[in-house]
Structures are given as C-alpha cells and as structure tokens.
Design an enzyme around this catalytic site. Sequence first.
Site, PDB file in Angstrom:
ATOM      1  N   LYS A 106       0.839  -1.195   0.000  1.00 58.60           N
ATOM      2  CA  LYS A 106       0.000   0.000   0.000  1.00 58.60           C
ATOM      3  C   LYS A 106       0.887   1.264   0.000  1.00 58.60           C
ATOM      4  O   LYS A 106       2.103   1.175   0.101  1.00 58.60           O
ATOM      5  CB  LYS A 106      -0.948  -0.019   1.203  1.00 58.60           C
ATOM      6  CG  LYS A 106      -1.758  -1.309   1.338  1.00 58.60           C
ATOM      7  CD  LYS A 106      -2.717  -1.555   0.165  1.00 58.60           C
ATOM      8  CE  LYS A 106      -3.133  -3.006   0.038  1.00 58.60           C
ATOM      9  NZ  LYS A 106      -4.129  -3.490   0.954  1.00 58.60           N
TER      10      LYS A 106
HETATM   11  C1  LIG Z   1      -5.014  -4.601   1.329  1.00 59.17           C
HETATM   12  C2  LIG Z   1      -6.493  -4.475   1.317  1.00 59.17           C
HETATM   13  C3  LIG Z   1      -7.282  -4.817   2.432  1.00 59.17           C
HETATM   14  C4  LIG Z   1      -6.757  -5.534   3.630  1.00 59.17           C
HETATM   15  O1  LIG Z   1      -5.719  -4.920   4.254  1.00 59.17           O
HETATM   16  P1  LIG Z   1      -4.639  -5.789   5.118  1.00 59.17           P
HETATM   17  O2  LIG Z   1      -3.889  -4.736   5.822  1.00 59.17           O
HETATM   18  O3  LIG Z   1      -3.831  -6.563   4.138  1.00 59.17           O
HETATM   19  O4  LIG Z   1      -5.418  -6.665   6.034  1.00 59.17           O
HETATM   20  C5  LIG Z   1      -8.638  -4.551   2.362  1.00 59.17           C
HETATM   21  N1  LIG Z   1      -9.201  -4.019   1.274  1.00 59.17           N
HETATM   22  C6  LIG Z   1      -8.483  -3.709   0.179  1.00 59.17           C
HETATM   23  C7  LIG Z   1      -9.170  -3.103  -0.988  1.00 59.17           C
HETATM   24  C8  LIG Z   1      -7.114  -3.947   0.158  1.00 59.17           C
HETATM   25  O5  LIG Z   1      -6.404  -3.669  -0.938  1.00 59.17           O
END
Ligand SMILES: *Cc1c(COP(=O)(O)O)cnc(C)c1O
Length: 391
Positions: A189
């Site tokens: 992210k």
């Molecule tokens: C990465 C992601 C999540 C989950 O996040 P984590 O920190 O990996 O648990 C939820 N929704 C979307 C759209 C994502 O890309």
Amino acid sequence: MKKFCSILPYGRQSIDASDVVAVVRVLKSPFLTQGPVIEAFEQALCAYTGAKYCVAVANGTAALHLAVAALGLNKGCSGVTSPITFLATANALVYNGINPLFVDIDPQTANMSVDALTQVIRKDTKVIIPVHFAGRAAAMKEIAAVAARKKCFVIEDAAHAIGSHYSDGGCVGNCMYSDMTIFSFHPVKTITTGEGGAIMTNDKRFYDCLCRLRSHGITRDPLLMKKSPGSWYYEMRELGYNYRLTDMQAALGLSQLKKLDRFVARRRQIVARYNKTFNGCSWIRPVSSDDERCAYHLYVVRIDFKKFRISRRDLMQKLASSGVGTQVHYIPVYRQPFYQQKFKFSSKNFPQAEKYYEECLSLPLFPAMTDKEVDRVSGTIKNIFRKKYDS
Ligand SMILES: *Cc1c(COP(=O)(O)O)cnc(C)c1O
C-alpha cells in the site's frame, strides 16, 4: 538468478534511513505496544485527513472487521460492496454474520456503479462498503445520498486511497460522506507499517466502541463500569479482540506519513509517463487515467486478450521473463468457491466486473521506480504487441 533479483514487482514499499531510526528509537523505549507512539500516529492521521478520530489496528482486515462490528447490526441483515476488491472487504461482512451482496462496477473506474447500487440494495441492507479502487475515490456524494435514502451506514474501504481526494477536493478519510473509513498499511500500500491499519471516524460513539473492540472489549472508564473499586479494575462488557498495533509499527507509520505526499507525487508522475507512452496504442486501455486527485495505488490497464489473440497467462510469462512483474487485481470476490458455495452468486449479474476481470492487468507502480524502469515496462509490452501485429 540475476534476472529473478531484478524483476520489478507490481508494488513495493519505500523504506529509508529515517524510518529505521524511528523504529529503533521505539525499540529502546519502555513501550513496545500500547505506548505513546500509537496515539501520535492516530493524531497525525487525523491531522492529515481531517477526521476527528482514529483507531490504529493490527491490519486493514481488522479495521474492516471492527468497523462493521461497531455498527452493532443484527446478524442476518445484508451489506453491499464491490466485487472488484480484495477478499477482506466482503469477509468483514461475513465475520459479523452479515450477508454480502455485490454491486457491479462502473467500467470507467472499476469502482462500484451507483446505478447498480440502487438496484442491488434490499430492504434488509444496512451497510454499504464502497472501495476506492486503485486509489480513485468512489462517487461518495452519490453513494451517501443513496445511503441516506435507504437508511444504510457507509464504511469506505480506502486501503488503496490514502492521499487521494474526493471530487469536491476533500481528503479521503475525512468521513464527510461516511460513518467510518479504513486504511491498510500493508507493504504494497502507499504507506506501510509492515502490517497495520486504521479506522477514521467523526463519531465519538463509534470511536469509543472501536477502542474497546481493539482490546478485548475492555473498558476502564468509570462512567461505563458498574463499579470502580480501584485502579486494577476493568470490565469487559462486550466481546472484543486483540487487534492492537505495536509502537514500532506506529513509529514506522508516523515516519512514512511524512513522506506520503512525496510518494503520491511520484506515483502520479509514473502514471502520467505510462499513459503518455500508451497513448495511441489501440490494444491497451489504462484504467488509471490522469487524475490529479488520485493517489494511484495501482496502475491497471485493460487489454482485450481475446481480440488480440494473446492469453493473459502468456503475456504475464513473457513480461516476467523480461523482468517485469504483473498481477491481476482482482478476481471478482463472488467467484471464490467460499462465496459460490455459501451464497450462490451468478456471474451473469455482474457483466462489467466479468469483462473487467477478463481484461485487467496491473503493471509495476511504486515511488522508487525510475523513469528508465517505467520505460522498460512500457517498451517491453509494446515490443510484444509490435511483434504480433506489425508486418
Ligand atoms: C489490502 C487491502 C485490504 C486488507 O488490508 P490488510 O492490511 O492486508 O489486512 C482490504 N481491502 C483492500 C481493498 C485492500 O487492498
């Protein structure tokens, strides 16, 4: 081996010396968890987004789980989200005993279509979870209007969208159009804490509830307890979890947040560069069009693989052997065996998501990419197609 090492992934974190210093400082401090850096990170996220409250948690999935839980909905109602998302968005509904429903996407943005939303919402639908896919903010004003009419809560899945802005210029996460907004700080992210997530809200009741749910459902607030016999005493009044973030992670998050605007600026430059080189190529259509409001978590293109008689698997393999990593975001969630078996969705109800899934491909995009690397990616793809179509 050398080739493998030099493969460009579709996304990657940017960690520098200041991040390392920030984490090490916490390691030498008395608190590794539940210490002061968590609050500092939460306050910095509030200051950045404009939301009143923030609860930092263990990951984005935990953020979604708790956000839905804090709504206090009865089991057996339904919630709607987009099928073009990571599994965790829909799973958060299922964790809470809520039946998931999916809304077909707008082909321009791959975000939830507002027209489709009005058709999918049922009488028993209590929550809408729009996903800001690839960083582009969903049509929140319109979605909020539907939610008000249908008496639904709104939780924004902004895992892709920290640093993005709504069409009205407001910062994603300010919760102007929603009850809560969640972020993820997974390494792919835009900013990372290793694992980590946060829930933003302007509602004190949600905030208090989220704080309790994050740590076993425990309260020490004398106003909420039946009695208060001493400082050791606490009460558990509801079932919570251990979804806390550590102070090391919060320190990394604080340090990364300082660089967010720089990361976003570089992401936009890369997207603009890709778009410019693909301009005029009939066989490739960027989903990520130039948009100064978008923080661009992903660079997604659509290729009509059938029409151009190349399989996605072949293209991905060819690119990988040239050191270019790609990924598919996402397999529509209703296609997953768990969702098929438990909820019996039909792909026929999602023509746009199906077409999108057939055609999508994410190319490498992360701030540390050099212009040369961007050109290597676009050049490699262009060469593959040129060989196929040029005489
Ligand atoms: C990465 C992601 C999540 C989950 O996040 P984590 O920190 O990996 O648990 C939820 N929704 C979307 C759209 C994502 O890309």
